[in-house]
Write a protein that holds these residues in place. Structure first.
Motif, PDB file in Angstrom:
ATOM      1  N   TRP A 183      35.153  34.928  47.971  1.00 41.75           N
ATOM      2  CA  TRP A 183      34.529  36.109  47.503  1.00 41.75           C
ATOM      3  C   TRP A 183      35.382  37.148  46.783  1.00 41.75           C
ATOM      4  N   ARG A 184      34.867  37.678  45.718  1.00 44.69           N
ATOM      5  CA  ARG A 184      35.892  38.798  45.168  1.00 44.69           C
ATOM      6  C   ARG A 184      35.066  40.078  44.999  1.00 44.69           C
ATOM      7  N   LEU A 185      35.868  41.243  44.769  1.00 43.55           N
ATOM      8  CA  LEU A 185      35.303  42.335  44.466  1.00 43.55           C
ATOM      9  C   LEU A 185      34.882  42.600  43.123  1.00 43.55           C
ATOM     10  N   ALA A 186      33.614  42.851  42.681  1.00 44.62           N
ATOM     11  CA  ALA A 186      33.166  42.834  41.432  1.00 44.62           C
ATOM     12  C   ALA A 186      32.634  44.000  40.854  1.00 44.62           C
ATOM     13  N   GLY A 187      32.726  45.065  41.835  1.00 40.67           N
ATOM     14  CA  GLY A 187      32.275  46.388  41.076  1.00 40.67           C
ATOM     15  C   GLY A 187      32.158  47.545  42.496  1.00 40.67           C
ATOM     16  N   ALA A 188      32.275  49.007  42.164  1.00 44.15           N
ATOM     17  CA  ALA A 188      32.566  49.761  42.965  1.00 44.15           C
ATOM     18  C   ALA A 188      31.784  50.866  42.609  1.00 44.15           C
ATOM     19  N   LEU A 220      38.737  47.829  34.896  1.00 41.65           N
ATOM     20  CA  LEU A 220      39.635  48.769  35.377  1.00 41.65           C
ATOM     21  C   LEU A 220      40.957  48.914  34.579  1.00 41.65           C
ATOM     22  N   ASN A 221      41.330  47.925  33.578  1.00 43.96           N
ATOM     23  CA  ASN A 221      42.371  47.915  32.704  1.00 43.96           C
ATOM     24  C   ASN A 221      42.102  48.453  31.487  1.00 43.96           C
ATOM     25  N   LEU A 242      39.759  40.487  42.864  1.00 41.31           N
ATOM     26  CA  LEU A 242      38.912  41.253  41.916  1.00 41.31           C
ATOM     27  C   LEU A 242      38.520  39.987  41.065  1.00 41.31           C
ATOM     28  N   THR A 243      36.957  40.432  40.547  1.00 41.99           N
ATOM     29  CA  THR A 243      36.757  39.331  39.329  1.00 41.99           C
ATOM     30  C   THR A 243      37.389  39.773  38.088  1.00 41.99           C
ATOM     31  N   PRO A 244      37.609  38.601  37.475  1.00 41.19           N
ATOM     32  CA  PRO A 244      38.115  38.864  36.061  1.00 41.19           C
ATOM     33  C   PRO A 244      37.535  40.268  35.167  1.00 41.19           C
ATOM     34  N   ALA A 288      30.879  38.940  36.419  1.00 38.72           N
ATOM     35  CA  ALA A 288      30.869  37.464  37.112  1.00 38.72           C
ATOM     36  C   ALA A 288      32.075  37.177  37.344  1.00 38.72           C
ATOM     37  N   ILE A 289      32.211  36.000  38.088  1.00 43.22           N
ATOM     38  CA  ILE A 289      33.664  35.432  38.517  1.00 43.22           C
ATOM     39  C   ILE A 289      34.465  34.460  37.563  1.00 43.22           C
TER      40      ILE A 289
END
Length: 211
Positions: free
Chosen positions: A194-199, A104-105, A96-98, A19-20
């Motif tokens: 909008w943000r990228l939340a998954g891939a 990713l980190n 990117l969403t938090p 979630a954002i």
């Protein structure tokens, strides 16, 4: 090229949507599942040499516009100048969403980050090899279309199938061009951004046409 693939795998976390931010956001979506059954090719231009549509200024209220720009920032790299394998995540942090940034980190579990050479010697060695070879890789999103053809923008969550071209150059060598078909999940915030939340980079749609 093996080192490039290794670094890509270190930079990428498959699926995992977040979630954002605060409690007013929509509930976290289920993991991205990729293209629908029977999908056999990606959308967009049929050749790896196709020219991408002009992007212009990124519209934060348009999930396709954000996805194209954000995926490019995240997945492109230049080992000659980037600080390390996590540099792409830092470039794309604002789109990117938090939660996804944390994945990713590696910080969602209190870790130092899967792409941190200090925490992952293998990542460090692979990155050193790329830097020594002068490797750089540029990603271009040729096209994006809703998974299954359904426009779910009104729901606050959109799954997009991308047609992506990657051009990788090592030293003074010729570029190596590949085409892939990742899927991404986009979430909208309360401010309409909008943000990228998954891939999902599993290429579930198969090779893009023209490969």
């Amino acid at each position: 090229m093996a080192s490039v693939i290794l670094i890509s795998s270190l930079l990428v976390v498959t699926a995992g949507c977040g979630a954002i931010g605060d409690a007013t956001q929509p509930p976290a979506p289920s993991a991205t599942t990729g293209p629908p059954p029977g999908a056999s090719q990606a959308p967009g231009p049929p050749l790896a040499t196709a020219t991408a549509d002009a992007q212009g200024t990124v519209d934060p209220t348009d999930p396709v516009s954000v996805a194209r720009d954000c995926f490019t920032k995240w997945q492109s790299f230049d080992a000659r100048t980037d600080s390390g394998p996590s540099a792409g995540v830092e470039r794309a942090r604002d789109c990117l969403t938090p939660d996804f940034t944390g994945e990713l980190n590696g910080s969602d579990a209190g870790g130092s980050g899967a792409g941190d050479p200090a925490a992952d010697p293998q990542a460090g060695r692979a990155w050193d090899e790329l830097r020594a070879a002068g490797t750089r890789s540029t990603v271009t999103v040729l096209a994006a279309t809703p998974v299954g053809g359904a426009d779910t923008t009104a729901s606050g969550q959109v799954s997009l199938l991308l047609n992506v071209r990657r051009e990788t150059v090592t030293g003074d060598g010729p570029p190596e061009v590949t085409v892939s078909t990742p899927a991404v999940t986009m979430l909208v915030g309360t401010d309409g951004t909008w943000r990228l939340a998954g891939a999902d980079l599993a290429n579930a749609a198969g090779d893009a046409p023209g490969r």
